[in-house]
Design an enzyme around this catalytic site. Structure first.
Site, PDB file in Angstrom:
ATOM      1  N   SER A  49     -15.807  11.242   9.464  1.00 54.23           N
ATOM      2  CA  SER A  49     -14.507  10.790   9.973  1.00 54.23           C
ATOM      3  C   SER A  49     -14.101  11.521  11.247  1.00 54.23           C
ATOM      4  CB  SER A  49     -13.424  10.980   8.900  1.00 54.23           C
ATOM      5  OG  SER A  49     -13.654  10.136   7.795  1.00 54.23           O
ATOM      6  N   GLY A 225     -13.941   6.865   7.011  1.00 56.35           N
ATOM      7  CA  GLY A 225     -14.714   6.727   8.235  1.00 56.35           C
ATOM      8  C   GLY A 225     -13.852   7.006   9.451  1.00 56.35           C
ATOM      9  N   GLY A 227     -12.057   6.576  13.351  1.00 57.44           N
ATOM     10  CA  GLY A 227     -11.516   5.611  14.301  1.00 57.44           C
ATOM     11  C   GLY A 227     -10.437   4.685  13.775  1.00 57.44           C
ATOM     12  N   CYS A 252      -9.049   6.233   2.334  1.00 53.16           N
ATOM     13  CA  CYS A 252      -8.842   6.562   3.746  1.00 53.16           C
ATOM     14  C   CYS A 252      -9.022   5.322   4.630  1.00 53.16           C
ATOM     15  CB  CYS A 252      -9.754   7.715   4.161  1.00 53.16           C
ATOM     16  SG  CYS A 252      -9.205   8.567   5.663  1.00 53.16           S
ATOM     17  N   LEU A 253     -10.085   5.241   5.433  1.00 55.63           N
ATOM     18  CA  LEU A 253     -10.307   4.041   6.238  1.00 55.63           C
ATOM     19  C   LEU A 253     -10.412   2.818   5.331  1.00 55.63           C
ATOM     20  CD1 LEU A 253     -10.848   2.965   9.176  1.00 55.63           C
ATOM     21  CD2 LEU A 253     -13.277   3.151   8.642  1.00 55.63           C
ATOM     22  N   GLN A 256      -7.026   1.480   4.625  1.00 58.17           N
ATOM     23  CA  GLN A 256      -6.496   0.727   5.761  1.00 58.17           C
ATOM     24  C   GLN A 256      -7.150  -0.650   5.849  1.00 58.17           C
ATOM     25  OE1 GLN A 256      -7.400   3.470   8.917  1.00 58.17           O
ATOM     26  NE2 GLN A 256      -6.170   5.093   7.988  1.00 58.17           N
ATOM     27  N   ASN A 294      -7.390  13.340   6.059  1.00 57.12           N
ATOM     28  CA  ASN A 294      -8.068  13.344   7.356  1.00 57.12           C
ATOM     29  C   ASN A 294      -8.007  11.945   7.943  1.00 57.12           C
ATOM     30  OD1 ASN A 294      -9.759  13.460   9.548  1.00 57.12           O
ATOM     31  ND2 ASN A 294     -11.636  13.524   8.343  1.00 57.12           N
ATOM     32  N   TYR A 297      -4.533   7.087  11.441  1.00 61.48           N
ATOM     33  CA  TYR A 297      -3.802   5.824  11.337  1.00 61.48           C
ATOM     34  C   TYR A 297      -3.121   5.708   9.978  1.00 61.48           C
ATOM     35  CZ  TYR A 297      -6.142   4.453  15.606  1.00 61.48           C
ATOM     36  OH  TYR A 297      -6.569   4.405  16.912  1.00 61.48           O
ATOM     37  N   HIS A 337      -7.932  11.861   0.132  1.00 65.35           N
ATOM     38  CA  HIS A 337      -9.302  12.043  -0.357  1.00 65.35           C
ATOM     39  C   HIS A 337      -9.322  12.629  -1.769  1.00 65.35           C
ATOM     40  CE1 HIS A 337     -11.621  11.151   3.328  1.00 65.35           C
ATOM     41  NE2 HIS A 337     -10.491  11.475   3.916  1.00 65.35           N
ATOM     42  N   GLU A 339     -11.793  12.790  -3.665  1.00 67.97           N
ATOM     43  CA  GLU A 339     -13.057  13.513  -3.883  1.00 67.97           C
ATOM     44  C   GLU A 339     -12.993  14.923  -3.317  1.00 67.97           C
ATOM     45  OE1 GLU A 339     -13.440  12.445   0.348  1.00 67.97           O
ATOM     46  OE2 GLU A 339     -12.532  11.524  -1.410  1.00 67.97           O
TER      47      GLU A 339
END
Length: 366
Positions: A49, A225, A227, A252-253, A256, A294, A297, A337, A339
């Protein structure tokens, strides 16, 4: 400027921070961010990430316990740079197989130590994440600013860090088969699923819904991930086509991407959330979880009104959305996260929720 400084960080607004180089050398234009974790620099260094980012550690001493073979979160670290106050090149740890600097040099990761990280982190907090040039101390300021002006950050980070071919991670006593979409996945996610009896097939980020259905998974997982989530429309479309056909869990990503697949919007935070001590309220239980985060966005709260998603978790620092679910479709996700690696383990129960969802069956194998 002290005469023996050999490296510097030049921000796009003209601020300069001087220090000493370690790890790899060379010039890089990156997005500068900070992480407040007190431990876990190896997991941070190897978390995909952080691709294309220069991470400033707020904890002042980094490198003191070296690098252990078992603690990598990806096989090929892709972080852009690591900026620290004090770097220790003589680790004291029986598990250490290499120094932090040696590993950074191996993977082309530039490092700067001796930096006034308190001042730099305050600048990021007050003025937001910005582009930064990590360069030689002798680079003229005007030349560096021109380079920053002419440079743009890439938007293909996910495609660069994702696996190119599927990979199998069998569990010793498998009860379920999970297909995990790799957008830059941390290895501890696979470990967390394996430990709960899930054999995991990890597939590339752009795998189609037809291919995933052909694997007949009991559940689909979407990873973290790097971006902007809108940079991966293929993954969003894949999830949109899978909604309601199989239990889905995103982190996370992945969170989104699920929100975008349902029609919500995302936006960039001023300086993001990165660290191991973010308080999140579980709206279902009323309990507070201390979480590892982490990301740059977040999901826009107003845009949720036009979707079937229900908010399940909220960040207590800034009230941003930290979790959503759609019970009808057997879908849920969190922005943080569970994990950990590094960070607290308050939220590991979310993997158990995924297991329970697959036990119920949803409408899987459709």
């Amino acid at each position: 400027m002290a005469i023996n400084f050999n490296r510097k960080i030049l921000l796009e607004d003209g601020q300069e921070y001087y220090g000493y180089g370690f790890g790899a050398s060379g010039d890089k234009v990156l997005e500068i961010v900070f992480n407040t974790s007190m431990v876990g620099y190896q997991e941070i260094l190897s978390d995909p990430s952080y691709t294309d980012q220069a991470v400033v550690m707020t904890y002042p001493l980094i490198g003191n316990y070296g690098m252990a073979e078992e603690d990598y979160e990806s096989a090929h670290p892709s972080i852009g740079a690591l900026i620290v106050r004090e770097y220790n090149d003589e680790p004291s740890n029986f598990r250490s197989a290499a120094t932090l600097g040696e590993v950074m040099k191996k993977y082309g990761i530039v490092g700067v130590c001796g930096v006034d990280t308190r001042k730099l982190n305050r600048s990021i907090r007050d003025f937001g994440s910005r582009r930064a040039l990590v360069t030689d101390a002798a680079t003229p300021r005007e030349k560096g600013l021109q380079l920053l002006k002419e440079s743009s950050l890439p938007t293909d980070a996910v495609s660069r860090v994702s696996r190119k071919t599927p990979e199998e991670f069998p569990a010793e006593q498998a009860c379920f088969h999970v297909t995990a979409i790799d957008c830059g996945m941390k290895q501890n996610i696979v470990r967390s699923l394996n430990k709960r009896g899930c054999s995991v097939t990890v597939v590339p980020w752009d795998t189609t819904s037809e291919t995933i259905r052909s694997l007949q998974p009991d559940g689909v997982f979407i990873s973290n991930g790097p971006g902007d989530p809108t940079d991966v429309p293929q993954t969003i479309e894949t999830i949109r086509q899978l909604l309601g056909t199989v239990p889905i869990f995103g982190i996370c990503l992945g969170h989104q991407i699920i929100s975008l697949a349902y029609g919500a919007r995302t936006y960039k935070l001023k300086f993001g959330h990165r660290g191991g001590n973010h308080p999140v309220k579980n709206l279902d239980t009323g309990k507070i979880e201390i979480t590892s985060q982490n990301h740059s966005y977040a999901v826009d709260t107003d845009s949720m009104r036009h979707t079937p998603l229900q908010v399940t978790h909220v960040n207590l620092l800034d009230q941003t959305i930290e979790g959503v679910k759609c019970e009808k479709d057997h879908v849920f996700s969190v922005q943080y996260h569970p994990e950990s690696a590094p960070g607290p383990q308050d939220s590991a129960y979310l993997f158990d929720r995924f297991i329970h969802m697959m036990e119920e069956g949803g409408t899987h194998h459709a």
